[in-house]
Structure formats: structure tokens, C-alpha cells
Design a protein around this motif. Sequence first.
Motif, PDB file in Angstrom:
ATOM      1  N   GLN A 236       1.017  -1.190  -0.031  1.00 51.67           N
ATOM      2  CA  GLN A 236      -0.094   0.005   0.023  1.00 51.67           C
ATOM      3  C   GLN A 236       0.973   1.516   0.057  1.00 51.67           C
ATOM      4  OE1 GLN A 236      -3.361   0.153  -0.057  1.00 51.67           O
ATOM      5  NE2 GLN A 236      -3.991  -1.863   0.536  1.00 51.67           N
ATOM      6  N   THR A 237       0.565   2.198  -0.568  1.00 52.40           N
ATOM      7  CA  THR A 237       0.963   3.344  -0.676  1.00 52.40           C
ATOM      8  C   THR A 237      -0.072   4.387  -0.329  1.00 52.40           C
ATOM      9  OG1 THR A 237       2.816   2.788  -2.344  1.00 52.40           O
ATOM     10  CG2 THR A 237       2.419   5.266  -2.197  1.00 52.40           C
ATOM     11  N   LEU A 272      -4.530   6.433 -12.271  1.00 54.68           N
ATOM     12  CA  LEU A 272      -4.956   5.071 -12.402  1.00 54.68           C
ATOM     13  C   LEU A 272      -6.432   4.488 -12.047  1.00 54.68           C
ATOM     14  CD1 LEU A 272      -1.653   3.207 -11.288  1.00 54.68           C
ATOM     15  CD2 LEU A 272      -2.327   3.574 -13.709  1.00 54.68           C
ATOM     16  N   ARG A 273      -7.081   3.939 -12.891  1.00 51.19           N
ATOM     17  CA  ARG A 273      -8.448   3.562 -12.681  1.00 51.19           C
ATOM     18  C   ARG A 273      -8.615   2.115 -12.192  1.00 51.19           C
ATOM     19  NH1 ARG A 273     -12.202   7.492 -14.740  1.00 51.19           N
ATOM     20  NH2 ARG A 273     -11.016   9.492 -15.172  1.00 51.19           N
ATOM     21  N   ASN A 274      -9.819   1.851 -11.610  1.00 53.30           N
ATOM     22  CA  ASN A 274      -9.923   0.294 -11.116  1.00 53.30           C
ATOM     23  C   ASN A 274     -10.369  -0.535 -12.477  1.00 53.30           C
ATOM     24  OD1 ASN A 274     -12.764   0.962 -11.683  1.00 53.30           O
ATOM     25  ND2 ASN A 274     -13.120   1.217  -9.467  1.00 53.30           N
ATOM     26  N   ASN A 275     -10.939  -1.478 -12.049  1.00 52.65           N
ATOM     27  CA  ASN A 275     -11.242  -2.509 -13.247  1.00 52.65           C
ATOM     28  C   ASN A 275     -12.424  -2.013 -13.946  1.00 52.65           C
ATOM     29  OD1 ASN A 275      -8.943  -3.978 -12.478  1.00 52.65           O
ATOM     30  ND2 ASN A 275     -10.060  -5.403 -11.068  1.00 52.65           N
ATOM     31  N   ASN A 276     -13.246  -1.211 -13.363  1.00 47.63           N
ATOM     32  CA  ASN A 276     -14.499  -0.642 -13.996  1.00 47.63           C
ATOM     33  C   ASN A 276     -14.086   0.832 -14.721  1.00 47.63           C
ATOM     34  OD1 ASN A 276     -16.083  -2.926 -13.191  1.00 47.63           O
ATOM     35  ND2 ASN A 276     -16.235  -1.966 -11.174  1.00 47.63           N
ATOM     36  N   ASP A 277     -12.946   0.965 -14.873  1.00 47.44           N
ATOM     37  CA  ASP A 277     -12.328   2.456 -15.285  1.00 47.44           C
ATOM     38  C   ASP A 277     -12.811   3.479 -14.562  1.00 47.44           C
ATOM     39  OD1 ASP A 277     -11.149   3.913 -17.414  1.00 47.44           O
ATOM     40  OD2 ASP A 277     -13.049   4.293 -18.321  1.00 47.44           O
ATOM     41  N   GLN A 278     -12.877   3.226 -13.344  1.00 46.91           N
ATOM     42  CA  GLN A 278     -13.486   4.235 -12.426  1.00 46.91           C
ATOM     43  C   GLN A 278     -12.357   4.674 -11.460  1.00 46.91           C
ATOM     44  OE1 GLN A 278     -16.363   2.116 -10.308  1.00 46.91           O
ATOM     45  NE2 GLN A 278     -18.010   3.073 -11.332  1.00 46.91           N
ATOM     46  N   ILE A 279     -12.214   6.277 -10.995  1.00 49.40           N
ATOM     47  CA  ILE A 279     -11.494   6.520 -10.155  1.00 49.40           C
ATOM     48  C   ILE A 279     -11.785   6.166  -8.735  1.00 49.40           C
ATOM     49  CG2 ILE A 279     -10.436   8.638  -8.867  1.00 49.40           C
ATOM     50  CD1 ILE A 279     -10.595  10.025 -11.569  1.00 49.40           C
ATOM     51  N   ASP A 280     -10.877   5.756  -7.742  1.00 52.49           N
ATOM     52  CA  ASP A 280     -11.338   4.868  -6.460  1.00 52.49           C
ATOM     53  C   ASP A 280     -10.250   5.479  -5.497  1.00 52.49           C
ATOM     54  OD1 ASP A 280     -12.129   3.089  -4.684  1.00 52.49           O
ATOM     55  OD2 ASP A 280     -12.462   1.426  -5.955  1.00 52.49           O
ATOM     56  N   PHE A 281     -10.766   6.005  -4.632  1.00 53.96           N
ATOM     57  CA  PHE A 281      -9.721   6.181  -3.554  1.00 53.96           C
ATOM     58  C   PHE A 281     -10.196   6.705  -2.255  1.00 53.96           C
ATOM     59  CE2 PHE A 281     -11.014  10.360  -5.493  1.00 53.96           C
ATOM     60  CZ  PHE A 281     -11.143  11.205  -4.346  1.00 53.96           C
ATOM     61  N   TYR A 282      -9.413   6.779  -1.154  1.00 55.44           N
ATOM     62  CA  TYR A 282     -10.092   7.099   0.022  1.00 55.44           C
ATOM     63  C   TYR A 282      -9.210   8.245   0.600  1.00 55.44           C
ATOM     64  CZ  TYR A 282      -6.159   4.618   2.240  1.00 55.44           C
ATOM     65  OH  TYR A 282      -4.720   4.175   2.720  1.00 55.44           O
ATOM     66  N   MET A 283      -9.699   9.130   1.520  1.00 55.51           N
ATOM     67  CA  MET A 283      -8.944  10.337   2.030  1.00 55.51           C
ATOM     68  C   MET A 283      -9.203  10.424   3.388  1.00 55.51           C
ATOM     69  SD  MET A 283      -9.438  14.189   1.239  1.00 55.51           S
ATOM     70  CE  MET A 283     -10.277  14.330   2.769  1.00 55.51           C
ATOM     71  N   LEU A 284      -8.220  11.209   4.189  1.00 56.53           N
ATOM     72  CA  LEU A 284      -8.497  11.310   5.610  1.00 56.53           C
ATOM     73  C   LEU A 284      -8.318  12.852   5.645  1.00 56.53           C
ATOM     74  CD1 LEU A 284      -8.917   9.063   8.045  1.00 56.53           C
ATOM     75  CD2 LEU A 284      -7.827   8.358   5.852  1.00 56.53           C
ATOM     76  N   GLY A 299      -5.135   7.694  -0.143  1.00 58.41           N
ATOM     77  CA  GLY A 299      -4.693   6.468  -0.480  1.00 58.41           C
ATOM     78  C   GLY A 299      -5.629   5.862  -1.795  1.00 58.41           C
ATOM     79  N   HIS A 300      -5.064   4.713  -2.318  1.00 57.74           N
ATOM     80  CA  HIS A 300      -5.531   4.121  -3.492  1.00 57.74           C
ATOM     81  C   HIS A 300      -6.385   2.979  -3.275  1.00 57.74           C
ATOM     82  CE1 HIS A 300      -2.436   0.924  -3.169  1.00 57.74           C
ATOM     83  NE2 HIS A 300      -1.577   1.953  -2.863  1.00 57.74           N
ATOM     84  N   SER A 301      -7.030   2.423  -4.442  1.00 59.86           N
ATOM     85  CA  SER A 301      -7.876   1.447  -4.318  1.00 59.86           C
ATOM     86  C   SER A 301      -7.306   0.074  -4.444  1.00 59.86           C
ATOM     87  CB  SER A 301      -9.088   1.388  -5.461  1.00 59.86           C
ATOM     88  OG  SER A 301      -8.309   1.056  -6.580  1.00 59.86           O
ATOM     89  N   ASP A 302      -7.615  -1.110  -3.903  1.00 56.04           N
ATOM     90  CA  ASP A 302      -7.054  -2.466  -4.127  1.00 56.04           C
ATOM     91  C   ASP A 302      -6.829  -2.523  -5.840  1.00 56.04           C
ATOM     92  OD1 ASP A 302      -7.401  -2.874  -1.465  1.00 56.04           O
ATOM     93  OD2 ASP A 302      -8.974  -4.113  -1.399  1.00 56.04           O
ATOM     94  N   ASP A 303      -7.499  -2.340  -6.489  1.00 50.17           N
ATOM     95  CA  ASP A 303      -7.413  -2.579  -7.999  1.00 50.17           C
ATOM     96  C   ASP A 303      -6.111  -2.262  -8.666  1.00 50.17           C
ATOM     97  OD1 ASP A 303      -9.668  -3.756  -7.900  1.00 50.17           O
ATOM     98  OD2 ASP A 303     -10.967  -2.282  -9.150  1.00 50.17           O
ATOM     99  N   ILE A 304      -5.316  -0.988  -7.953  1.00 52.60           N
ATOM    100  CA  ILE A 304      -4.351  -0.648  -8.520  1.00 52.60           C
ATOM    101  C   ILE A 304      -3.067  -1.061  -7.778  1.00 52.60           C
ATOM    102  CG2 ILE A 304      -5.343   1.304 -10.073  1.00 52.60           C
ATOM    103  CD1 ILE A 304      -4.312   3.441  -8.073  1.00 52.60           C
ATOM    104  N   LEU A 305      -3.044  -1.909  -6.778  1.00 50.18           N
ATOM    105  CA  LEU A 305      -1.852  -2.348  -6.153  1.00 50.18           C
ATOM    106  C   LEU A 305      -1.008  -2.944  -6.806  1.00 50.18           C
ATOM    107  CD1 LEU A 305      -3.827  -4.140  -3.002  1.00 50.18           C
ATOM    108  CD2 LEU A 305      -2.625  -2.143  -2.854  1.00 50.18           C
ATOM    109  N   LYS A 306       0.260  -2.716  -6.599  1.00 48.19           N
ATOM    110  CA  LYS A 306       1.225  -3.180  -7.363  1.00 48.19           C
ATOM    111  C   LYS A 306       2.158  -4.269  -6.613  1.00 48.19           C
ATOM    112  CE  LYS A 306       1.965   1.130  -9.932  1.00 48.19           C
ATOM    113  NZ  LYS A 306       2.847   2.328 -10.757  1.00 48.19           N
TER     114      LYS A 306
END
Length: 424
Positions: A236-237, A272-284, A299-306
Motif C-alpha cells: 500500500q502507498t 490510474l483507474r480500477n477494473n471498472n475504469d473508475q477513479i477509486d480512492f479514500y482520503m483522511l 490512498g488508492h484502491s485495491d485494483d491498482i495495487l502493485k
Amino acid sequence: MAFVYDLCVVGAGMTGAAAAREASIIDNYKVCLVGPAEPKVRKVNTGKEVFGAHYDEARIASSTSSKVPVWGILAERSIRRYSELEHLSGVHFYDSVGSLTVGTRNSEYLNKVEKQANSQGYAHSMDILDSQQLRRKYPFFNFSSEDQGIAEENTAGIINPRKMVMAQISVASKNGCDVIRETVTGIVRQPDGNSRVVTENGRLIMTRKVLLATNVFTEIHNLLGDIRPLYVPMPQTVTLAEISPQDATRLRNMPSLKYRGYGEPSWPSDYLRNNNDQIDFYMLPPVRYPDGKYYIKLGHSDDILKGPLQVSEMQKWYCGEGDKALEEQMFRLLQRLLPGVTFLSHHGDACITMVTPNSQPYVDLVTPTVGVVMGDNGWAAKSSDEIGRIAARMIVQSDWSYDLPKHMFKLYTNVTGPPPASKL
């Protein structure tokens, strides 16, 4: 004759500390919690092997969950007891600033969140907001005119995971739990049925039962022997963007945010977008960190984990600042999300999540005297009090008595194989 504990909890993170506190409530039941303290400096050459996902100042505390409903249930039950834990420990770790879930209007994502809230009985604490209402209520956010929001305000907010662990350990200690700040390097089953727990410094701990709350670090010293839990260690980044104290004060009513949708036109088109071509993130929202500065975290979604990471790579990852290119992308997105905020600096931080095959936590018995509580899947911080409670009761009783089905928490291993497709 050597002293024998009734229970040794291995792993002093969020769920391990919660389990130790819960078990320590039992009269005449002797508990110890074993796990290293957070290092003052995270560097590879210090010899530190084991790290905690709770080395942070802010995590989202919200009952909304669209992927796996059990996480919403566990979060709601945990959040209910935050104030009691703060009172018992004297440690403040929770701020009810609210939580906001935003996505494209009438999307499957928002419909699932709303449906789950209705089915689990907490929809009454939520408000559905159209794009104009979002702008009026949260003028600092730059959302799309196609976006819609779900505001959760009564109990949602943010927790400080470091302080929450402190609170759990404080109460456990008051109840007589011994806390041993060392890394466990071996667990040996004895002829009399007890277990011998061995630490890095050669300490020997005799115990009748063992609960492993060691997450992705379980395999470093083969604490389960030939048994290998099935999971993927995913890196996670996050970006930590510094703002001024004045901006932090101005934004003091900002809620935590979860977003999944097609975004606002001015947002970076190359994010980078998720598998549904959407932007997916969380913010504090803005939080003051130990260096005295205020940061907003994204932080980013699981779909763009490296990933996944190899066990041999974990130490280096925890001692770094994550994926630099990804951190830069997240920071640029944050700038467009909050156009009225001046950011003074930004840097990355790194963590690892234990992603299980069914995206549900593992709380299970390996033998009648050895149990596991692991599989955070990136959602366990807010739910850790309830997860620890479940695990403590399971290992103490050597049985399952929770009101949710046992199979939802089953440990899948190289021996048992993966879960059936119907449970994924």
C-alpha cells in the motif's frame, strides 16, 4: 515449576491488543501479549523484522462497506464501544468528524452502500446528497456535477490507530495482562499439551493456548509450522500532503472520504483507474502527526495495487515511502480534489495489507489450543475491537459461539485449499 499462562497472544497490533484486553477481563485467567514496540526509526539496517500496520495517526471509522458486508457489521459493533474504551484507558483515539461516501449518481457502488445500510439497520444515520447539496455542505471538495454522496455523521469519523493500540494495551495491563515487547521467533508444542513460545532474546514463555495475530509476518519464522494461510501480501502507498495550521483549522469539519466514480473533468486524466475504469480512492481529513505538522492523507484502491510482495521484501517496503510514481499521482489528484488548499509539501508512506481469497477476516482454530486472527484486507482498523473480541472468546472457549456463521471467518490454508467459488 515454570509459570504457565492460560493464553499468549502473539502480535501486539490492533486485533492482537484487542484480543488480549478481552481475554484479560476473565477472572483468574492469566494472559500475556507479546510483540515488539514501534521502532523510533524505520530503517532496514536496524535488524527490525516485524512491523505493524497501525504505525499511523488516522484511519477511517465508518460502517459503510459495499464489497463485503461483514466488514460493515464488525465496524458498527466496534464503533459502538469506542467511547467505553477511551473512558477505561484514558486515551483519546476517536473523533466523530463524520464520513462521506461519494460516487457517480445512481451507480452500482452507491446503491450497494445504501442497500447494505438498510439491511443492517443504520440507514437512519445517513443522508443522501445530490451534487448541489454536496457543494453546499462541503464547499472545499471539487466533485463532479454527476456525483452523489452518502453522509454518515452520527458515529462515523476517524481513529488514531497508534493511540487505539495504546488504549487496548493500557486496559489489558490494568486487568493483569503481561506485555512483553519482543518478537516471537518460534512456537513449540510440548508433550504435556502446552506450548513454548520463544522470543528473539531467548525468552521462553509457557502457555496453555496461543492466539496468533501476526498477519503478513506469520511466515517469517514459520509460526504455524507447515501450515500456510492463503493470502496475498499487497503493498500500500499513501500520499501525506502537508497543510498549514490555519488551513487545518479552516477544514476542521472535513469528514473522511471514500470515492468511487468517473471523477470531475478537472481531475488528472492519467490517474490510474480500477477494473471498472473508475477513479477509486479514500482520503483522511487534516490530522496532526508526531512531527507537529498537519497532513491530509490519500490512498488508492485495491485494483491498482502493485504486488504481491515476497516475504523477503516486506522489511524493505515498510522502511520506505511506497511507490514514488503512484504517490505523485495521488498527490496531483488531491490538489484537484481540494483546489482551495495550499499544500506545503508531500511525501509517501508504505504499509502492507493481508488480502484473503474471500476478502473476509480469518478468525479460526488451527488446533483446540492454537488460533489465528488475521486477514485485515485493508479494512480491519476500524473493526479491530470486535475482531479481537471474537478471537479472544473463540480461543478461550476452544469453540465458536459468535452470532455470525463460523464459515465467514474460516482460515484457508495450503492444507484446506481456497474457499468455494460461492463464498468469494
